[in-house]
Enzyme design. Structure first.
Site, PDB file in Angstrom:
ATOM      1  N   TYR A 133       0.823  -1.205   0.000  1.00 18.26           N
ATOM      2  CA  TYR A 133       0.000   0.000   0.000  1.00 18.26           C
ATOM      3  C   TYR A 133       0.863   1.264   0.000  1.00 18.26           C
ATOM      4  O   TYR A 133       0.444   2.326   0.439  1.00 18.26           O
ATOM      5  CB  TYR A 133      -0.966  -0.010   1.187  1.00 18.26           C
ATOM      6  CG  TYR A 133      -2.260  -0.718   0.839  1.00 18.26           C
ATOM      7  CD1 TYR A 133      -3.403   0.004   0.537  1.00 18.26           C
ATOM      8  CD2 TYR A 133      -2.317  -2.096   0.760  1.00 18.26           C
ATOM      9  CE1 TYR A 133      -4.589  -0.633   0.183  1.00 18.26           C
ATOM     10  CE2 TYR A 133      -3.488  -2.749   0.408  1.00 18.26           C
ATOM     11  CZ  TYR A 133      -4.623  -2.010   0.118  1.00 18.26           C
ATOM     12  OH  TYR A 133      -5.784  -2.644  -0.249  1.00 18.26           O
ATOM     13  N   GLY A 236      -9.866  -5.553  -4.979  1.00 16.02           N
ATOM     14  CA  GLY A 236      -8.504  -5.906  -5.383  1.00 16.02           C
ATOM     15  C   GLY A 236      -7.835  -6.839  -4.392  1.00 16.02           C
ATOM     16  O   GLY A 236      -7.122  -7.779  -4.779  1.00 16.02           O
ATOM     17  N   ASP A 237      -8.058  -6.589  -3.099  1.00 12.84           N
ATOM     18  CA  ASP A 237      -7.515  -7.481  -2.069  1.00 12.84           C
ATOM     19  C   ASP A 237      -8.148  -8.864  -2.165  1.00 12.84           C
ATOM     20  O   ASP A 237      -7.463  -9.881  -2.036  1.00 12.84           O
ATOM     21  CB  ASP A 237      -7.766  -6.892  -0.674  1.00 12.84           C
ATOM     22  CG  ASP A 237      -7.072  -5.566  -0.483  1.00 12.84           C
ATOM     23  OD1 ASP A 237      -5.856  -5.558  -0.314  1.00 12.84           O
ATOM     24  OD2 ASP A 237      -7.773  -4.541  -0.505  1.00 12.84           O
ATOM     25  N   ARG A 238      -9.471  -8.889  -2.397  1.00 11.19           N
ATOM     26  CA  ARG A 238     -10.173 -10.167  -2.538  1.00 11.19           C
ATOM     27  C   ARG A 238      -9.597 -10.968  -3.712  1.00 11.19           C
ATOM     28  O   ARG A 238      -9.411 -12.183  -3.622  1.00 11.19           O
ATOM     29  CB  ARG A 238     -11.654  -9.888  -2.757  1.00 11.19           C
ATOM     30  CG  ARG A 238     -12.541 -11.073  -3.021  1.00 11.19           C
ATOM     31  CD  ARG A 238     -12.702 -11.965  -1.814  1.00 11.19           C
ATOM     32  NE  ARG A 238     -11.694 -12.988  -1.721  1.00 11.19           N
ATOM     33  CZ  ARG A 238     -11.621 -13.879  -0.763  1.00 11.19           C
ATOM     34  NH1 ARG A 238     -12.505 -13.867   0.217  1.00 11.19           N
ATOM     35  NH2 ARG A 238     -10.675 -14.782  -0.748  1.00 11.19           N
ATOM     36  N   VAL A 241      -5.924 -12.252  -2.820  1.00  9.73           N
ATOM     37  CA  VAL A 241      -5.965 -13.358  -1.851  1.00  9.73           C
ATOM     38  C   VAL A 241      -6.381 -14.649  -2.539  1.00  9.73           C
ATOM     39  O   VAL A 241      -5.755 -15.707  -2.373  1.00  9.73           O
ATOM     40  CB  VAL A 241      -6.926 -13.027  -0.692  1.00  9.73           C
ATOM     41  CG1 VAL A 241      -7.212 -14.266   0.143  1.00  9.73           C
ATOM     42  CG2 VAL A 241      -6.338 -11.926   0.188  1.00  9.73           C
TER      43      VAL A 241
END
Length: 424
Positions: A133, A236-238, A241
């Site tokens: 980040y 985006g994180d989903r 992961v």
């Protein structure tokens, strides 16, 4: 499979309310606040997602040793190893009817510290997700040296460093890929970045338009299902992961990307980031569903004594369940001074949960439990009689949803400070 998520952690806060008027001095909406929802962000969010998928995950990150850092620590649901940083970035969104009106960013200063234990944790992983980040953790040269020796999926950031050479997969969105490659064509951007970053694969994500995967041959286009979503935050994180977990499990690149696209779409369809708020204790949900009364109280409960026990019993008698909002160790230290708490957080939780009057315990790291009360929304907030209800900052908070504050009798001669002074 042991997944390590390493990267910058943030504190995200959604402040929700209603808007019925404009400011008298400017054409700006006035938000009447009804609730505040803090949650882990950045790498901490990615680790939370993985854990809720049933993955054995460890978070490796950096937090500050202040109230904001402690608040973030209290929200992290997974095992974690933290270095230090001067201040944690805080992103606060002002929201009404599911729409963001504005975002306020603060904090995020200082260079994150990377410890030897953090390096060892990354080396011990079966697979790593690097969640960047742009706050500096993944720029650390020692950490980068370690990351080059483990299988890693790299989720980049425009302000962050290039991925380490040899990354199994890099997952920029189209805006990031355009910045890194100087071309807005997703196929060409993926090809350029594959070579520039010396990665095994690059996938450019395009929201509702799906993704483009490049592994060195012909690019593969992966379509996305149609989803109506007003708030793409966290998608985006989903995606990252899911891609990391699929690759770690032995999936081929095209299979992993197809699963990741589907997972991101399902995440948005299920309410996106709002659906990932820290869950309420199951007892609270059960009581609320049957129309019962939820009671909450709070404090340090450092050395449990008869005054505590009597107060908790009186609080429990006011409703159908009692949740104790417990000051974290650092919060107690700030309130009571060095040498406190006598009993650490985990020990205090264990003792409280053993009491018949206590149904559950939640920990908070701030000076007051106002934020955690906004999540619990109890019908009754209880304090001992050494307080005056109108002077408590929580009283106004509880009134927002129609709750009330109750003071129960104070039992003189019973306090942790007095007990400790007698033992000195």
């Amino acid at each position: 499979m042991k997944l390590v998520v390493v990267g910058d952690s943030l504190l995200d806060v959604d402040i929700e309310g209603t808007v019925s008027r404009l400011c008298p001095d400017a054409p700006a909406p006035v938000l009447d606040v009804t609730a505040e929802h803090p949650r882990p962000g950045g790498a901490a969010l990615a680790a939370t997602m993985a854990a809720r998928d049933g993955v054995d995950v460890l978070l490796v990150s950096a937090v500050s040793e202040d109230a904001t850092g402690e608040r973030l620590r209290s929200l992290v649901e997974v095992p974690a190893m933290f270095g230090r940083v001067d201040s944690v970035p805080v992103k606060t969104r002002l929201r009404c009817d599911g729409t963001s009106l504005a975002r306020v960013d603060r904090g995020g200063s200082g260079r994150p510290q990377v410890t030897d234990d953090m390096l060892d944790a990354v080396l011990s992983a079966d697979f790593v997700l690097a969640s960047d980040y742009g706050r500096g953790l993944l720029s650390d040269e020692r950490l980068r040296s370690v990351l080059a020796r483990v299988p890693v999926v790299w989720d980049p950031h425009p302000r962050g460093p290039a991925p380490v050479p040899g990354a199994r997969l890099v997952t920029p969105n189209l805006a990031e890929a355009t910045k890194f490659s100087d071309t807005s064509d997703p196929d060409e951007a993926a090809r350029v970045l594959l070579d520039r970053w010396q990665a095994r694969a690059v996938v450019v994500t395009m929201g509702g338009d799906g993704a483009v995967l490049h592994c060195g041959g012909t690019p593969v286009a992966v379509p996305a299902p149609e989803v109506l979503a007003a708030d793409p935050c966290g998608a985006g994180d989903r995606f990252a992961v899911s891609a990391a977990v699929e690759l770690a499990g032995g999936a081929a690149y095209d299979e992993a990307i197809a699963e990741a696209v589907a997972a991101a779409a399902e995440f948005l369809e299920n309410g996106g980031i709002s659906g990932l708020r820290a869950p309420l204790p199951s007892t609270v949900d059960a009581v609320r569903k049957r129309g019962g009364t939820v009671v909450a109280t709070g404090g340090c409960f450092d050395v449990l004594h008869p005054g505590h026990v009597r107060m908790l019993a009186a609080a429990r008698a006011l409703g159908d369940c009692l949740v104790v909002c417990l000051n974290s160790d650092q919060s107690v230290r700030r309130l009571k001074g060095e040498g406190r708490p006598v009993n650490h957080q985990d020990e205090r939780i264990e003792v409280l949960r053993a009491l018949e009057s206590v149904d559950d315990v939640v920990v908070f790291g701030e000076e007051t439990p106002s934020a955690v009360l906004g999540r619990l929304r109890p019908d009754v907030w209880v304090k001992g009689g050494d307080y005056t209800a109108e002077l408590l900052p929580e009283t106004e908070v509880v009134r927002r949803w129609g709750g009330r504050t109750v003071v129960v009798p104070y039992h003189r001669g019973h306090s942790t400070t007095e007990i400790l002074s007698r033992r000195a």
